[in-house]
Design a protein around this motif. Structure first.
Motif, PDB file in Angstrom:
ATOM      1  N   GLU A  14       0.817  -1.214   0.000  1.00  0.00           N
ATOM      2  CA  GLU A  14       0.000   0.000   0.000  1.00  0.00           C
ATOM      3  C   GLU A  14       0.851   1.265   0.000  1.00  0.00           C
TER       4      GLU A  14
ATOM      5  N   ARG B 166      -9.476   4.847  -2.722  1.00  0.00           N
ATOM      6  CA  ARG B 166      -8.086   5.054  -2.323  1.00  0.00           C
ATOM      7  C   ARG B 166      -7.620   6.487  -2.600  1.00  0.00           C
TER       8      ARG B 166
ATOM      9  N   LYS C  74      -5.929   7.674  -5.002  1.00  0.00           N
ATOM     10  CA  LYS C  74      -4.511   7.646  -5.362  1.00  0.00           C
ATOM     11  C   LYS C  74      -4.349   7.761  -6.878  1.00  0.00           C
ATOM     12  N   GLN C  75      -3.543   8.699  -7.327  1.00  0.00           N
ATOM     13  CA  GLN C  75      -3.253   8.846  -8.749  1.00  0.00           C
ATOM     14  C   GLN C  75      -2.231   7.792  -9.168  1.00  0.00           C
TER      15      GLN C  75
END
Length: 343
Positions: free
Chosen positions: A230, A310, A312-313
């Motif tokens: 992660e 998430r 998240k890019q």
């Protein structure tokens, strides 16, 4: 002379590893490549344990000797077949009476014996410590059917370090994941298998791992590995939908249609009653591309939801129309350009 070795030396010692615990203990988890070599059956172990609790150690030892006595010759013969070089490694649960007794018997019969200090219990402590070792990781994500597992295998052929979480779990990580694969190991054994590979990875080079949820079938990905994943660099593999459908049919087209139907029925609540029934009808008629197209609506929706959650890019790598080997080479080139090999 019998030697008592710590786990690191025990790994390097010659001869097969004989696990003298009961079959049930072995099935729950064992050292990779260890052979089940039980001193007691599960029932006998239970009898000795009950006797120890109720009547004390001395009486329990006497019962154990009565049970083992008739087996001694058979144990020696079996050990000599398993170890033609007359060298063996032994362990039990805590490195106590069971391994000590079998070690004495085999040494008396002419074999060289090495015992694992602390037994399987010590090995499990080593597993936990090993899984916590830091490694540089590249996580490969992507929608169902993009061929991530095949790309990982190609990366391994190219000399990259790869941890195949699905391969070790005997599961592809979906409702259909167990089809045409052997039974899954216990989570404990899954951890043992991962630790064996984790210790061998060069910490100065990245380890490629496919993005997974916390469970792969019944196996739980170790929290130590999941935490590192992660926090690691992640990329998303892209492939055209038509290619994805072809890949899925190529993998699952060999499965028993009844098992495909059963796996689809397990998605009923998430896929919806109408779409589930339509997919099942396609499967029964052998129209697997049409069935896969319906099923992908659920998996794609789930994947997008997880990415949104998430927040998240993630950089993408489009491998449409590329072979598996070309895809692996392209991924390796991309992450090198991004500087991930040095991160």
């Amino acid at each position: 002379m019998t030697q008592l070795l710590p786990i690191t030396d025990f790994w390097q010692a010659p001869g097969p590893i004989l696990d003298v615990r009961s079959p049930g203990e072995y099935a729950q988890g064992h050292l990779p490549n260890a052979v089940s070599f039980p001193l007691f059956s599960d029932q006998e172990r239970a009898l000795v344990g009950t006797c120890y609790k109720q009547r004390g150690q001395e009486t329990a030892i006497e019962l154990g000797l009565e049970l083992v006595g008739p087996k001694m010759a058979t144990l020696v013969k079996k050990a000599k077949v398993l170890a033609p070089e007359r060298q063996v490694r032994l362990h039990c649960w805590r490195g106590g009476m069971r391994s000590g007794s079998v070690g004495w018997l085999l040494e008396t019969s002419g074999l060289d014996v090495n015992l694992l200090a602390g037994g399987y219990k010590a090995f499990r402590r080593w597993v936990r410590a090993t899984l916590a070792l830091p490694r540089s990781i590249i996580v490969v994500g992507g929608m169902t059917g993009t061929g991530k597992t095949d790309i990982l295998h190609a990366l391994r052929q190219l000399g990259e370090q790869v941890l195949d979480l699905e391969g070790l779990a005997n599961h592809r990580g979906s409702s259909y994941g167990a089809l045409m694969l052997p039974p899954q190991p216990s989570t404990e054994q899954y951890e043992n298998l991962i630790a064996e590979q984790w210790i061998g990875f060069d910490p100065n080079r990245p380890v490629w791992i496919e993005a997974e949820s916390k469970r792969v079938g019944i196996c739980c990905v170790p929290r130590e590995i999941m935490d590192q994943m992660e926090a690691s660099n992640t990329l998303e593999v892209l492939r055209s939908k038509s290619e994805r459908l072809d890949l899925l049919v190529d993998v699952y087209g060999r499965a028993n249609p009844d098992e495909l139907v059963a796996a689809t029925e397990r998605l009923h609540k998430r896929l919806g009653g109408l779409q589930t029934q339509e997919a099942i009808e396609h499967i029964k008629r052998g129209e697997l591309v049409a069935a896969a197209a319906i099923i992908l609506t659920y998996y794609d929706r789930t994947y997008r939801h997880d990415l949104t959650r998430r927040g998240k890019q993630i950089p993408t790598v489009d491998v449409s129309d590329m072979s598996v080997l070309k895809s692996a080479q392209y991924l390796r080139c991309q992450v090198s350009e991004w500087g991930w090999y040095n991160s």
